[in-house]
Design a protein around this motif. Structure first.
Motif, mmCIF file in Angstrom:
data_model
loop_
_atom_site.group_PDB
_atom_site.id
_atom_site.type_symbol
_atom_site.label_atom_id
_atom_site.label_comp_id
_atom_site.label_asym_id
_atom_site.label_seq_id
_atom_site.Cartn_x
_atom_site.Cartn_y
_atom_site.Cartn_z
ATOM 1 N N CYS A 1 1.200 4.214 -2.858
ATOM 2 C CA CYS A 1 0.428 5.795 -2.214
ATOM 3 C C CYS A 1 1.739 6.658 -2.308
ATOM 4 O O CYS A 1 1.670 7.782 -2.308
ATOM 5 C CB CYS A 1 0.192 5.753 -0.887
ATOM 6 N N TYR B 1 -5.217 7.103 2.429
ATOM 7 C CA TYR B 1 -5.091 6.215 1.109
ATOM 8 C C TYR B 1 -5.288 6.636 0.040
ATOM 9 O O TYR B 1 -4.880 6.237 -0.966
ATOM 10 C CB TYR B 1 -5.341 4.877 1.776
ATOM 11 N N VAL C 1 0.791 -1.184 -0.026
ATOM 12 C CA VAL C 1 0.139 -0.108 0.104
ATOM 13 C C VAL C 1 0.770 1.285 -0.102
ATOM 14 O O VAL C 1 0.531 2.169 -0.785
ATOM 15 C CB VAL C 1 -1.041 0.140 1.107
ATOM 16 N N ALA D 1 -2.910 7.324 -3.329
ATOM 17 C CA ALA D 1 -2.890 6.453 -4.130
ATOM 18 C C ALA D 1 -2.968 7.172 -5.609
ATOM 19 O O ALA D 1 -2.578 6.385 -6.539
ATOM 20 C CB ALA D 1 -3.885 5.207 -4.015
ATOM 21 N N LEU E 1 -7.445 -1.145 -0.872
ATOM 22 C CA LEU E 1 -7.070 0.078 -1.767
ATOM 23 C C LEU E 1 -7.721 0.151 -2.985
ATOM 24 O O LEU E 1 -7.769 1.308 -3.452
ATOM 25 C CB LEU E 1 -5.264 -0.312 -1.773
#
Ligand code: PRX
Length: 653
Positions: A81, A322, A77, A326, A286
């Protein structure tokens, strides 16, 4: 039912402005149709927008009520990001524009974030944190909160962020439940000009949280907060963030995580006194937040996105940290209160940083309305192009005010319905295509199926019913930490024999166009200023006070907060009611749980209305608290109790 009728008489319609639709990421309904025709294919394509170390081999494994998404794949993740933007033109783009309540400002580019996240990850490793370990984060809303979350994600540690407004006891319970190894806190944070003593709270919490071996303390302001006692450092256990970071290495590769590895635990209130540790995993979460951020907020590279939520809530996880990161977006992060030092702080921030997309809660919008139009008028809000709302039903009046006075009639509004458990937005307009109706979250986004059901799981095409999500979705919770039975019971047992139907706990109406009008919780969970509070939690806190024999807590309508707490309390023999005791009990609850749980009203009573089997009739207490005529009292053991209570409650006001 009067509220429902009013909602359904709402005839105003707001079509997306032409200039908005033309440039929008989503500008036709074809996406909904193709997603409905092939839900798995749709989500697989959204998952492929992420960077994978190893591609997934299966999209969905669904054995109700358990879903696994994108198995066989590995990804990280934090890599998605941060790292993946470094090799692009976004390298020197602002990732986080931060403003502290006292007025201090900092901007971190994606490159800065890349450096900080790797160092923070190395720092955690140097304290022995390994993949799968739990790390508590109890910080003000400062960039270190996002850095710490991403650093955990980088090494596969599971973070559990605890809102800085929660009490030491709430922190203790969460750290014990998660068996956290490390807590990251700060000497303090600012709220309405006061220092919130987070380190002191942490020290208190850790008196009884033996799993925690290390505490990392961020110095909120260089040189400290002016009072040594805000950070009394304990030898061996406590470490200053800036000292460890000064020597931390940037050499810390992103750990390849399995799709279904746990990313974080976030505690939320339920119908028992014990908060639930909602578990979210890596790839599905995500995918859900990245896709919905892009589509619902129509994020472009030159946008400045401000989600006003704290990282202590799911909104802060998904749409402050997030989802936007992202997407390589620029986010604004503001530490403090909207009315500090004045009631135009938010508009001043919007103007100064050129905010283009603004996402806040109805409780804040109602406060802005009450404070008056002259506050936003003072500032240049012409860069705003899209507005969002989340956390509770938005009343049409507040919606229209927001549209006129903040959006100047130019900005579409996205009223987004979702939950801690759903991880990402589920029901919402898409701003380039949906003609909105003030007060309605409109329709499920592509890839989601929401229905209204009756008690037998029959679909209600129009009218009122229970909201249900009838197909799994990537960012759904996977379980409740340490209590898998509760996961099944709470979310997948509403309709017997149908473990495939997810029950969010909300009731809703559906109109002739198939639009949803969320009516609120149908269980013993309240929504106070957009935050979930279980009535049981507050009742359990009250009965811990030596004077209290029994307590019943209900919600009552509140002009700004949506709902407020009213408590009915019977005292133990030997204790006498007084206004001092009332204040003491309010402070006691605030101290036990946090200020958001402080009851607005406390009524002392010799008895509570109970059925013959001893169950407290909260419905009648709600009638009293909201000043309505009493409903059916025939099942009460002693109907006089409730009449007496009503008289007493009314004479008190
Ligand atoms: O009752 C719904 C309400 O907030 C609940 C979820 O609370 P929480 O997990 O704390 O997450 C809040 C932020 C996502 C829901 O069950 N709710 C949330 N958004 C809306 C809403 N009610 C009506 N309209 C919304 N847009």
């Amino acid at each position: 039912m009067s509220d429902i009728d009013v909602l359904l008489q709402e005839n105003r319609r707001f079509a997306p402005p032409g200039h908005f639709s033309e440039q929008a990421h989503v500008n036709s309904w074809a996406l909904h149709q193709s997603a409905a025709a092939d839900m798995e294919g749709y989500w697989a394509s959204r998952a492929r927008e992420l960077d994978w170390f190893t591609p997934f081999t299966s999209v969905l494994e669904w054995t109700p009520p358990r879903a696994k998404w994108f198995t066989g794949g590995t990804l990280n993740v934090a890599y998605n990001c941060v790292d993946r933007h470094i090799s692009t033109a976004r390298r020197n783009k602002a990732a986080i524009i931060f403003e502290g309540e006292p007025g201090d400002r900092r901007t971190l580019t994606y490159w800065d974030l890349y450096v900080e996240v790797r160092k923070c990850a190395s720092m955690l490793k140097s304290l022995g944190v390994q993949k799968g370990d739990r790390v508590g984060i109890y910080l003000p809303l400062i960039p270190e909160a996002a850095i710490a979350m991403l650093a955990c994600a980088r090494i596969g540690a599971i973070h559990s962020v605890v809102f800085g407004g929660f009490s030491p006891e709430s922190l203790r319970d969460r750290m014990n439940d998660a068996q956290a190894k490390v807590v990251i806190t700060a000497d303090g944070g600012y709220r309405r000009g006061q220092v919130v003593p987070l380190k002191r709270n942490t020290d208190k919490a850790l008196e009884d949280a033996p799993s925690v071996q290390h505490v990392i303390v961020v110095q909120r302001r260089p040189g400290g907060l002016g009072d040594e006692s805000f950070a009394d450092m304990r030898e061996g256990r406590d470490h200053w963030w800036h000292r460890l970071m000064a020597h931390a290495s940037t050499d810390c590769p992103a750990e390849p995580m399995d799709s279904e590895d746990v990313l974080f635990i976030l505690y939320t209130s339920g119908t028992t006194g014990k908060p639930k540790g909602i578990v979210h995993t890596t790839a599905g979460y995500l995918t859900g937040v990245a896709a919905t951020t892009r589509d619902v907020f129509d994020l472009k590279d030159d946008d400045v996105f401000w989600c006003t939520a704290d990282v202590g809530w799911i909104t802060g996880h998904s749409y402050l940290v997030y989802g936007p990161l992202a997407n390589g977006a620029t986010i604004v992060m503001y530490e403090g209160a909207p009315d500090w030092p004045d009631k135009d702080r938010f508009w001043e921030i919007c103007a100064r940083h050129g905010v283009t997309v603004f996402y806040t809660a109805p409780t804040a919008i109602r406060a802005f309305m009450k404070w008056g139009d002259h506050w936003p008028t003072r500032h240049d809000l012409s860069r705003l192009r899209l507005l969002g709302s989340v956390g509770e039903p938005i009343n049409p009046e507040a919606w229209v005010w927001y549209h006129e006075h903040i959006g100047h009639g130019r900005c579409p509004i996205v009223d987004t319905w979702w939950q801690t458990e759903t991880g990402a937005i589920v029901i919402s307009p898409l701003p380039g295509i949906t003609t909105t109706k003030p007060g309605s979250a409109t329709k499920a986004l592509p890839g989601y199926t929401a229905e209204l059901l009756d008690a037998n799981a029959t679909v209600i095409p129009t009218g009122g019913g229970l909201l249900a999500l009838t197909r799994p979705w990537p960012s759904m919770l996977r379980t409740i930490w340490g209590d898998d039975n509760r996961y099944v019971e709470t979310y997948f047992s509403k309709w017997p024999g149908r473990p495939d139907l997810y029950f969010p706990g909300d009731g809703a109406k559906r109109d002739d166009d198939g639009f949803f009008w969320i009516l609120g919780r149908v269980d013993d969970v309240l929504n106070v200023a957009g935050h979930r509070i279980g009535t049981m939690e507050v009742e359990s806190a009250l009965v811990e006070h030596p004077a209290v024999a029994e307590a019943a807590v209900v919600g009552k309508v509140h002009e700004l907060k949506g709902q407020a707490l009213a408590a009915f309390v019977t005292l133990r023999t030997g204790f006498h009611h007084s206004s001092e005791l009332r204040d003491e009990l309010k402070a006691f609850v605030a101290d036990k749980i946090g200020a958001i749980a402080r009851p607005d009203d406390i009524l002392f009573s010799a008895d509570l209305p109970k059925t013959r089997s001893g169950k407290i009739m909260r419905r009648l207490l709600r009638d009293i608290a909201e000043g309505r005529a009493l409903g059916d009292t025939t099942t009460l053991a002693d109907p006089n109790v409730v009449a007496g209570l009503k008289e007493q409650y009314e004479s008190q006001e």
